[in-house]
Write an enzyme that holds these catalytic residues in place. Structure first.
Site, PDB file in Angstrom:
ATOM      1  CB  SER A 142     -13.120  55.307  43.183  1.00 29.63           C
ATOM      2  OG  SER A 142     -14.527  55.456  43.326  1.00 29.63           O
ATOM      3  CE1 TYR A 143     -10.910  55.278  51.616  1.00 31.58           C
ATOM      4  CE2 TYR A 143     -12.237  57.283  51.688  1.00 31.58           C
ATOM      5  CZ  TYR A 143     -11.519  56.291  52.334  1.00 31.58           C
ATOM      6  OH  TYR A 143     -11.428  56.299  53.706  1.00 31.58           O
ATOM      7  N   PRO A 144     -14.477  54.107  48.748  1.00 27.13           N
ATOM      8  CG  PRO A 144     -14.767  52.178  50.060  1.00 27.13           C
ATOM      9  CD  PRO A 144     -13.719  53.004  49.362  1.00 27.13           C
TER      10      PRO A 144
END
Length: 367
Positions: A142-144
């Site tokens: 997922s978005y880091p």
């Protein structure tokens, strides 16, 4: 400005220095490094004394530690040596048992990822984020970039776990967790209203990654996610307390009650420094006597702190609100690129380790 730059490059012999800079984030980032350097330079060593003795449990030579652990008082240790040198028996006084635990991790945010990558994966903050962004655009995670560590109530934890159930590395652990029905959503995290914690989006074996750094980061992110849904680690600290010449000595050992999340993150067990036995200490009753086979006093010196690790610097910046989860790596990289600090390997006794060579003109990591 150019005159100042030329003066600085001549004074510090930095031939490749092309820029001198400062800023509201860059300056305190450097200050943390300077502060630690000053602490090392001004550190005063102190000699300490650590009394110990040895008894035998069913033929096993066993070391007992002084209950006070150590002392800096030389006159006291001289008197203690004089008194205990004539002690021939250790009298058992009591058995103590204390339940202890190690909390499982909360959801993974960017700062935690940067610290883990620097400490255990050998990645600088900038390198870590480059790899994480590539994993994100490739659909693996997922978005880091997030500060949140609490999973949303609408996030299907079970479905995300099932995705990993057949993985060759951790599939067995996931399958056991799913069958047990003991999925535990961490309660200690916080939701700051940005993006959800970093989690794996699909299962991928090692050979699906062409670069080792990508696999290592994906492996950590996935194991962290699995661990965050497991039980806390629970263990017992057992203590056998003895009287030797009027001083209390103790033998401590540990037994796991529930390994919990350590099944997903086994390397975390080293942080506990547990003394697990492969033999069973004898049952003892108060007043029982054992022969003391040896008594001695070890000497050591207090050690200065080490130079800041990148993970420590990330923690300090996050703690003091220097930069954001998105900008912290670049602030650290800036003080490296400007040659204000250098990146070294592990050192000891307050000395720096070997300098890590720069990669490319003007590029470097940090000390």
């Amino acid at each position: 400005t150019r005159t100042f730059l030329k003066s600085a490059t001549a004074k510090f012999r930095l031939r490749d220095q092309t820029c001198l800079s400062y800023g509201p984030c860059q300056t305190p980032t450097l200050w943390f490094c300077v502060q630690r350097h000053n602490e090392i330079q001004t550190f005063q060593r102190r000699e300490m004394y650590i009394p110990k003795c040895q008894v035998c449990f069913d033929g096993y030579p066993t070391e007992l530690s002084w209950c006070e652990e150590k002392t800096f008082d030389h006159s006291r240790v001289v008197a203690l040596q004089k008194r205990l040198s004539h002690a021939r028996h250790a009298i058992f006084r009591e058995f103590r048992s204390a339940s202890k635990s190690m909390r499982k991790p909360v959801g993974l945010n960017t700062v935690q990822l940067l610290k883990a990558a620097s400490t255990g994966l050998g990645m600088s903050p900038v390198q870590c984020m480059k790899v994480a962004e590539h994993l994100y655009t490739s659909g693996y995670i997922s978005y880091p970039r997030t500060e949140t560590t609490k999973y949303s109530d609408t996030f299907d934890l079970t479905a995300a776990l099932r995705e990993q159930a057949d993985h060759p590395n951790w599939g067995r652990t996931v399958s056991v967790l799913l069958r047990s029905g003991r999925i535990r959503n961490p309660t200690q995290g916080r939701d700051v209203g940005d993006h959800p914690p970093i989690t794996p989006m699909k299962a991928a074996p090692r050979d699906e990654f062409t670069k080792g750094g990508e696999w290592r980061l994906y492996d950590y992110i996935t194991r962290h996610f699995i661990a965050s849904l497991m039980e806390d680690c629970q263990y017992l600290e057992q203590s056998l307390v003895f009287d030797v010449g009027g001083e209390q000595f103790v033998f401590k050992y540990h037994e796991f009650q529930e390994r919990g999340f350590l099944y997903a993150m086994p390397w975390k067990a080293k942080d506990l420094h547990l003394n697990e036995l492969d033999w069973q200490p004898p049952h003892m009753t108060p007043g029982q006597s054992m022969a003391v086979s040896e008594f001695w006093v070890e000497t050591d010196f207090t050690q200065p702190p080490d130079y800041l690790k990148e993970s420590e610097l990330v923690s300090l910046m996050d703690q003091h609100g220097i930069g954001t989860d998105a900008s912290i790596p670049q602030h650290i990289q800036n003080v490296c690129d400007r040659n204000y600090v250098i990146v070294c390997g592990p050192g000891e006794d307050g000395k720096r380790g070997d300098i890590i060579p720069k990669k490319g003109k003007g590029k470097g990591k940090k000390r």
